[in-house]
Design an enzyme around this catalytic site. Sequence first.
Site, PDB file in Angstrom:
ATOM      1  N   GLU A  99       3.198  -4.159   5.741  1.00  0.00           N
ATOM      2  CA  GLU A  99       4.073  -3.920   4.589  1.00  0.00           C
ATOM      3  C   GLU A  99       4.990  -5.109   4.348  1.00  0.00           C
ATOM      4  O   GLU A  99       5.938  -5.348   5.097  1.00  0.00           O
ATOM      5  CB  GLU A  99       4.909  -2.647   4.776  1.00  0.00           C
ATOM      6  N   LYS A 228       2.502  15.285  17.702  1.00  0.00           N
ATOM      7  CA  LYS A 228       1.808  14.617  16.593  1.00  0.00           C
ATOM      8  C   LYS A 228       1.679  15.477  15.344  1.00  0.00           C
ATOM      9  O   LYS A 228       0.725  15.366  14.586  1.00  0.00           O
ATOM     10  CB  LYS A 228       0.428  14.125  17.056  1.00  0.00           C
ATOM     11  N   ASP A 303       2.118   5.259  21.289  1.00  0.00           N
ATOM     12  CA  ASP A 303       1.123   6.117  20.639  1.00  0.00           C
ATOM     13  C   ASP A 303       1.492   6.241  19.161  1.00  0.00           C
ATOM     14  O   ASP A 303       2.436   6.941  18.798  1.00  0.00           O
ATOM     15  CB  ASP A 303       1.115   7.495  21.304  1.00  0.00           C
ATOM     16  N   HIS A 403      11.510  -6.942  -4.082  1.00  0.00           N
ATOM     17  CA  HIS A 403      10.065  -6.984  -3.879  1.00  0.00           C
ATOM     18  C   HIS A 403       9.412  -8.030  -4.780  1.00  0.00           C
ATOM     19  O   HIS A 403       8.480  -8.716  -4.376  1.00  0.00           O
ATOM     20  CB  HIS A 403       9.460  -5.598  -4.145  1.00  0.00           C
TER      21      HIS A 403
END
Length: 408
Positions: A99, A228, A303, A403
């Site tokens: 990103e 998760k 993870d 941006h």
Amino acid sequence: MTDPEDLVERVREGELRLHELEDHADHDTAAEARRLFLERETATELEAIGDYAFPAEAAEPNIENMIGAAQVPMGVVGPVPVDGGAATGDHYLPLATTEGALLASVNRGLGVIRSAGGADARVTKNGMTRAPVFRVAGVAEAAETVEWVNENTEALAEAAESTTSHGELIDVEPYVVGDSVYLRFAYDTKDAMGMNMATIATGEACEIVERETPADLVALSGNLCSDKKPAAINAVEGRGRSVTADAVIPGELVEDRLHTTPEAIAEANTRKNLTGSAKAGSLGFNAHAANVVAAAFLATGQDEAQVVEAANAITTMDAREREDGTTDLYASVSLASLEVGTVGGGTKLPTQSEALEVLGLRGGGDPPGSNADALAEIIAVGALAGELSLLGALSSRHLASAHEDLGR
């Protein structure tokens, strides 16, 4: 040395399966053979995937059917000024992401925090959880099981801790739903993230529960852990490390560096992160804390699927009036369930190990658990910087132009 072409031919003829190649060749040759096979089956060039810098054998505990590596650009932000319970001084934080503008934004926030004298951070709770589900005949047997568990926590701890030289059972919390009994085991796993440790230890404890109570184990994980997946229990009770970072930013710094005011940032945070998130039914009341967490996870071998729990974060921004009538900005981010470790899992991979070395947190800490605590605190300060920078850009209406300037 085994010829990869020979392995490819044996796979095509059905003599070997792809997952069996390491039984007939070294790990790098096996990976090369899989790439050749896949290239021919899919008419694809895998040159970049096959250009990795570590021996394939080093990744054996972390991957099956290896063909190469996914290379994500890695940058660094900082130094991160942290006054923590485990982390002190300046730290550079490696972040891996695709990103654009993320690291620039985090660095801007860190620059403001640094100029303000740094940030405080503390791990306020620690406990990796695993919650098996048991079947009982009804509520009477459920109550009998819960009573036995509450009276025999020491026996469960002895059984669980017999499977590990590091983990310690902290608590077992029972939950009853009809004819189901859930036992939420929580462990101090020291410098390991500890999911495997908690699973193995809980399996041992479950044998005693089945032997001593009417309950029958249905599944070692009953999703009350909760791993998760977005879950309110993790937002409330925590999982892994619960960590908070905060800083006080002088009003003049907010105006000079973020081109807005403490009042404007506080309003944007209330209307966006608090009211907007509540209206959306979100479990995360923050701007983009998961952005920094995900990039840190990829860089340091955590993870990556557990980023979903790390998004259980609340950002607060308050304008505080000083005695002289000027206003400062109080900024904080609280991550309820940040699951990190500095030993085990992906932390042993060469790239990720180097990133932890940059932080000075590779391997086990002294005392045990201090390295993982420090990593959690540093990531929290990085997330705070990201929140501060994004809210500053939003309240000054500079987000789109930022941006555009960075060509994203």
